[in-house]
Structures are given as C-alpha cells and as structure tokens.
Design a protein around this motif. Structure first.
Motif, PDB file in Angstrom:
ATOM      1  N   TRP A  60      58.917  52.852 -40.189  1.00 30.73           N
ATOM      2  CA  TRP A  60      59.247  51.946 -39.011  1.00 30.73           C
ATOM      3  C   TRP A  60      60.178  52.827 -38.092  1.00 30.73           C
ATOM      4  CZ3 TRP A  60      60.226  46.760 -41.936  1.00 30.73           C
ATOM      5  CH2 TRP A  60      58.834  46.142 -42.169  1.00 30.73           C
TER       6      TRP A  60
ATOM      7  N   GLN B  27      70.243  50.654 -39.917  1.00 26.02           N
ATOM      8  CA  GLN B  27      69.367  49.696 -39.751  1.00 26.02           C
ATOM      9  C   GLN B  27      68.910  49.304 -41.388  1.00 26.02           C
ATOM     10  OE1 GLN B  27      66.814  51.355 -37.083  1.00 26.02           O
ATOM     11  NE2 GLN B  27      66.820  49.391 -35.641  1.00 26.02           N
TER      12      GLN B  27
ATOM     13  N   SER C  13      71.644  47.459 -42.694  1.00 27.52           N
ATOM     14  CA  SER C  13      71.812  46.149 -42.458  1.00 27.52           C
ATOM     15  C   SER C  13      70.829  45.041 -43.234  1.00 27.52           C
ATOM     16  CB  SER C  13      71.450  45.933 -40.896  1.00 27.52           C
ATOM     17  OG  SER C  13      70.239  46.353 -40.741  1.00 27.52           O
ATOM     18  N   LEU C  14      69.618  45.610 -43.703  1.00 26.39           N
ATOM     19  CA  LEU C  14      68.732  45.073 -44.312  1.00 26.39           C
ATOM     20  C   LEU C  14      69.043  44.660 -45.677  1.00 26.39           C
ATOM     21  CD1 LEU C  14      65.372  46.972 -43.392  1.00 26.39           C
ATOM     22  CD2 LEU C  14      66.002  44.805 -42.618  1.00 26.39           C
TER      23      LEU C  14
ATOM     24  N   CYS D 247      59.029  38.653 -47.056  1.00 23.02           N
ATOM     25  CA  CYS D 247      59.133  40.011 -46.845  1.00 23.02           C
ATOM     26  C   CYS D 247      58.265  41.012 -46.923  1.00 23.02           C
ATOM     27  CB  CYS D 247      60.268  40.719 -47.888  1.00 23.02           C
ATOM     28  SG  CYS D 247      62.216  39.778 -47.735  1.00 23.02           S
TER      29      CYS D 247
ATOM     30  N   ALA E 136      56.194  41.276 -43.834  1.00 20.12           N
ATOM     31  CA  ALA E 136      56.724  41.373 -42.586  1.00 20.12           C
ATOM     32  C   ALA E 136      56.234  42.868 -41.980  1.00 20.12           C
ATOM     33  CB  ALA E 136      58.413  42.100 -42.858  1.00 20.12           C
TER      34      ALA E 136
ATOM     35  N   ASN F 252      57.665  44.585 -39.193  1.00 24.89           N
ATOM     36  CA  ASN F 252      58.593  45.546 -38.404  1.00 24.89           C
ATOM     37  C   ASN F 252      59.974  45.186 -38.783  1.00 24.89           C
ATOM     38  OD1 ASN F 252      59.479  42.942 -36.914  1.00 24.89           O
ATOM     39  ND2 ASN F 252      57.499  43.440 -35.375  1.00 24.89           N
ATOM     40  N   TYR F 253      60.757  45.671 -38.534  1.00 30.08           N
ATOM     41  CA  TYR F 253      62.275  45.776 -39.006  1.00 30.08           C
ATOM     42  C   TYR F 253      62.880  44.289 -38.460  1.00 30.08           C
ATOM     43  CZ  TYR F 253      67.407  46.022 -38.409  1.00 30.08           C
ATOM     44  OH  TYR F 253      68.664  45.812 -38.345  1.00 30.08           O
ATOM     45  N   HIS F 254      62.536  43.652 -37.514  1.00 28.31           N
ATOM     46  CA  HIS F 254      62.999  42.382 -37.071  1.00 28.31           C
ATOM     47  C   HIS F 254      62.425  41.046 -37.940  1.00 28.31           C
ATOM     48  CE1 HIS F 254      63.868  44.698 -33.330  1.00 28.31           C
ATOM     49  NE2 HIS F 254      65.089  44.027 -33.428  1.00 28.31           N
ATOM     50  N   GLN F 255      61.283  41.462 -38.268  1.00 29.82           N
ATOM     51  CA  GLN F 255      60.632  40.450 -39.264  1.00 29.82           C
ATOM     52  C   GLN F 255      61.232  40.404 -40.469  1.00 29.82           C
ATOM     53  OE1 GLN F 255      56.245  40.436 -39.174  1.00 29.82           O
ATOM     54  NE2 GLN F 255      56.172  40.297 -36.860  1.00 29.82           N
TER      55      GLN F 255
ATOM     56  N   LEU G 296      64.345  41.684 -41.241  1.00 30.84           N
ATOM     57  CA  LEU G 296      65.618  41.242 -41.109  1.00 30.84           C
ATOM     58  C   LEU G 296      65.590  39.636 -41.178  1.00 30.84           C
ATOM     59  CD1 LEU G 296      68.431  42.317 -40.727  1.00 30.84           C
ATOM     60  CD2 LEU G 296      67.913  41.917 -38.219  1.00 30.84           C
ATOM     61  N   GLY G 297      64.678  39.198 -40.463  1.00 32.12           N
ATOM     62  CA  GLY G 297      64.529  37.639 -40.665  1.00 32.12           C
ATOM     63  C   GLY G 297      64.313  37.117 -41.978  1.00 32.12           C
TER      64      GLY G 297
END
Length: 438
Positions: free
Chosen positions: A61, A67, A70-71, A113, A116, A118-121, A123-124
């Motif tokens: 990714w 980043q 942050s996950l 998870c 998911a 991508n990164y944003h999914q 992260l959500g």
C-alpha cells in the motif's frame, strides 16, 4: 481509628466451600480467571496481528512508518478515550454483559480488517477494534480481583496485564506464519474467529449471580446490590492514585514500542524474512509477558508485610529496563545487544502488576472497574497509544534504531511518579479509610 498497612482486611483468603460459604467452589474463581485471561489473549491477538504484517502492507500500500504506527495507535487511542466512560457504564450495567459485548464487537471489527482494500479502510476497521477493546482490560481485571484476595493482587494483576504480551506473541507469531502461507487477510480472519468462540464460552459459563456468590472470597469489600456506592469523584481526589496512573502509563510507553516495532527491527536491522522476524519478535514479546507475571509475584512477596514496598519494586523494575534497553539499542548488533534487549524486555512491563495492586488498594470496590478504567486510560494515552506513534515519527526522521534507543527515556517519568506515589501512599490509605467510616 488505628490505621493499618491497608484499610481493608482480607476476610476470606483461606479455604472456601465450607457450609458458611454455600454455593462456592475452589475452581470457579480460577475458571473465571482463565476465561477472562483467554479473552484478553484474543483481545491482543486481534490488536497486534497487524504488526506481523507491517512488512507486507508497507510495500503493498506504499505506507510510511508513521502511517503504519497510526494503524496501531488508533486502537490504543480509542481505548484511552473510551475506557473510563465504558468502565463506568460496566460498573452500573453489569460487568459480564459488558465483557461479552466488547469481545463480540472487536472480533467483528477484526473481520472488517480482513476485507480492507486500502489504508483508510484499514484505519476505520482498526478504529472499531479500539472501540470494542476500550474497557475490556479495566473491567476484566476488576472482575478478577473482586473474587481473589489482596495477597495475590499484584501477581494476578501482573498475569492479567501479561495477557496482552502473550496475546501479542500469539498474534504476531501466528499472524506472520498465516500471512506467509495463506495471505495477510487470513491472519485477521483467524483472530476474529478465536475471539467470537471465547466470547460465546464466557457468556455461557460466567454470570453475575455466580460472581456474587464468590465475591467474599479474598475480597474485603464484596460488592452487592445493597452495598453503598461511593461517588465517582473519589477517583480523582487521591494524589497517590494519580501517581500510579502517571507511572503506569509512562512505564508502558517502551513496552508498547517493543510490542509494535520489534518485528520491523528484526526485519530491517537483522535482515530477517517476515515470518522469521515475527517469530524472533515473539520471543521478545514473550519475555515482556513473562516478566510481568514474575515481577508481579515478586512484588507480592516484597510487599507481603508492607504494601508500600510494591511501589519500590515498581521503581526498581523501571530502572533496570531503562539501563538495559538504552545500552542495548546503543551498541553494535549481535549477541550482546540481543541479551540486553531481552533483559530490558523482561522488566519493561514489570511494574504493571504492583501498580494495578496499589490502585485496587486505594479505591472502593463499587468503583474499582472505573478506577482500572482510569489506569487503562493513562496506560493508553501516555504509553500504548503514544509509544508506537512517536517511535514511528522518530524512525521516519532518524531511523528505527535511533528511535528505539530514545524510547526508554519514558522510564524517567515513571520513576519520578512512582517514587512520589510511595511517599503519598499513607495519606491515600487514610483518605480511603475515611470513606469507609462515613
């Protein structure tokens, strides 16, 4: 009033199952502990499996280290923000129902998870994992300590806290192996299934009624519906408890860094493959967990006659880890470095058990889950959430080894706070005694 070492005297540290203790069994408290501990393993397996697939997600990714950090940190951040209000709710609504609901939520979020894209999914989905896990640690440990005697609180607290490390070991090791052979998405699916199965077992075997029958066992303040509840404000008026909160969070800063970043350390510095790096990191994390258990047992023995010595034990554990990890990450790579890192890892979370014990000693049973929630809040904001993210930022700028070398400085804050807590401890006991006599 004559003040003893603790204002509560254990009333049932001895055998149970007598006529006076109708409905009790020796094994039920241990069954509750094992199920609660098992769910804690599942909690951290779901949380830390992500660290095992860092080396896969980073190129796939095109993620930066900040980043990736942050996950991990978003989970701990949600734990930090929500743990106190959800712990307070669990004290009122019911701890058993709360634990089952939490486990179900984080397991379903772990399945998200796995899908998911991508990164944003991701992260959500990790955000929802954090919501589900938010108050599990505080409510779970309060439930366990309520049915065991104060003489083993540091050992049980250390063992319960170590469940995070053991769960991380299983999550990182199994996650790395599954990612290599089946793909990283199946790593998350596996952890989710484990959590759902254990949640179902817990809901079937543990009930509030059974806990109430065993509440007198080793608990000086069994919580019954007829017992009075102290105001929540009592959690914020005891300076010694605040010292424990700050010291507890600061001492977990570096332990959280080791949990999150040792797979990447072995992958980048020692050039290990993803699964090999995950296995090597699991050894370090296992040392963290084993150290929590053994340090908790040692603290109980040290503080058997004088509970204030548990503060001193916590200070010593922090100092040992500070020295060993700072030197370890400063010398050349090799056997000597790994030995020092191993010793530092053993003591890195060793203060968790005695800190949980002194918080329990200084708070009333009716708000104990909330008190543990405040401890978890501090652990998350000052340590578990902050550590991996800060090291990720430093690694982007200075390199991972340099960032890991700086991480143990957080122990300086912990040592100062815990030393102050030991000084304030007698006054804290007097405050609690005054509440009991009102």
């Amino acid at each position: 009033m004559q003040l003893h070492t603790t204002p509560r005297t254990p009333v049932a540290d001895g055998p149970i199952g007598t006529a006076a203790n109708s409905g009790r069994t020796r094994m039920y408290p241990w069954l509750v502990f094992l199920l609660t501990f098992g769910l804690l393993l599942a909690d951290y397996m779901s949380r830390q499996v992500l660290s095992a697939v860092f080396p896969v997600l980073k190129p796939q990714w095109a993620l930066t280290d900040s980043q990736l950090g942050s996950l991990n940190s978003v989970v701990a951040l949600m734990v930090g923000l929500l743990t106190f209000p959800l712990s307070l709710l669990a004290d009122r609504w019911g701890r058993v129902k709360s634990l089952v609901l939490m486990a179900t939520l984080w397991s379903v979020a772990t399945l998200l998870c796995a899908v998911a894209a991508n990164y944003h999914q991701m992260l959500g989905a990790r955000f929802l994992v954090g919501v589900g896990e938010a108050a599990y640690g505080s409510v779970g440990i309060a439930l366990v300590l309520g049915i065991f005697g104060t003489r083993v609180h540091a050992a049980l607290g250390g063992a319960f806290m170590a469940g995070g490390s053991f769960g991380s070991v299983l999550g990182v090791a199994a996650g790395g192996a599954i990612a290599v052979h089946l793909g990283w998405r199946w790593s998350f699916v596996t952890m989710a299934v484990v959590g759902l199965v254990l949640a179902a077992l817990f809901g079937a075997l543990v009930s509030e009624r059974k806990l109430a029958r065993h509440a007198d066992h080793g608990s000086a303040e069994p919580l019954r519906d007829s017992d009075f509840r102290v105001p929540v404000s009592t959690l914020f008026t005891n300076p010694a408890v605040w010292c424990a909160y700050i010291g507890g969070g600061a001492q977990l800063f570096t332990a959280a860094v080791l949990l999150a970043w040792t797979p990447s350390f072995f992958n980048r510095v020692y050039r290990m493959a993803t699964d090999t790096a995950a296995a090597a990191a699991s050894g370090v994390v296992l040392l963290v967990g084993a150290g929590m258990v053994c340090c908790g047992i040692a603290a109980d023995r040290i503080g058997r006659r004088d509970l204030s010595r548990k503060w001193l034990a916590a200070v010593v554990f922090c100092a040992i880890s500070l020295v060993c990890l700072t030197v370890g990450f400063s010398i050349e790579h090799g056997v000597a470095q790994l030995i020092l890192i191993g010793i530092g890892a053993w003591f890195s979370g060793g203060s968790s058990g005695p800190i949980a014990a002194v918080v329990a000693d200084l708070t009333h049973s009716s708000v104990r889950a909330s008190a543990m929630g405040m401890l978890t809040l501090s652990d998350s904001l000052l340590g578990i959430a902050l550590g991996p993210f800060v090291v990720g930022l430093l690694a982007d700028r200075y390199g991972l080894t340099a960032a890991l070398r700086a991480a143990p400085l957080a122990y300086v804050v912990a040592i100062v706070a815990l030393a102050a807590g030991r000084y304030l401890y007698p006054a804290g006991l007097r405050k609690l005694a005054a509440i009991h006599n009102e």
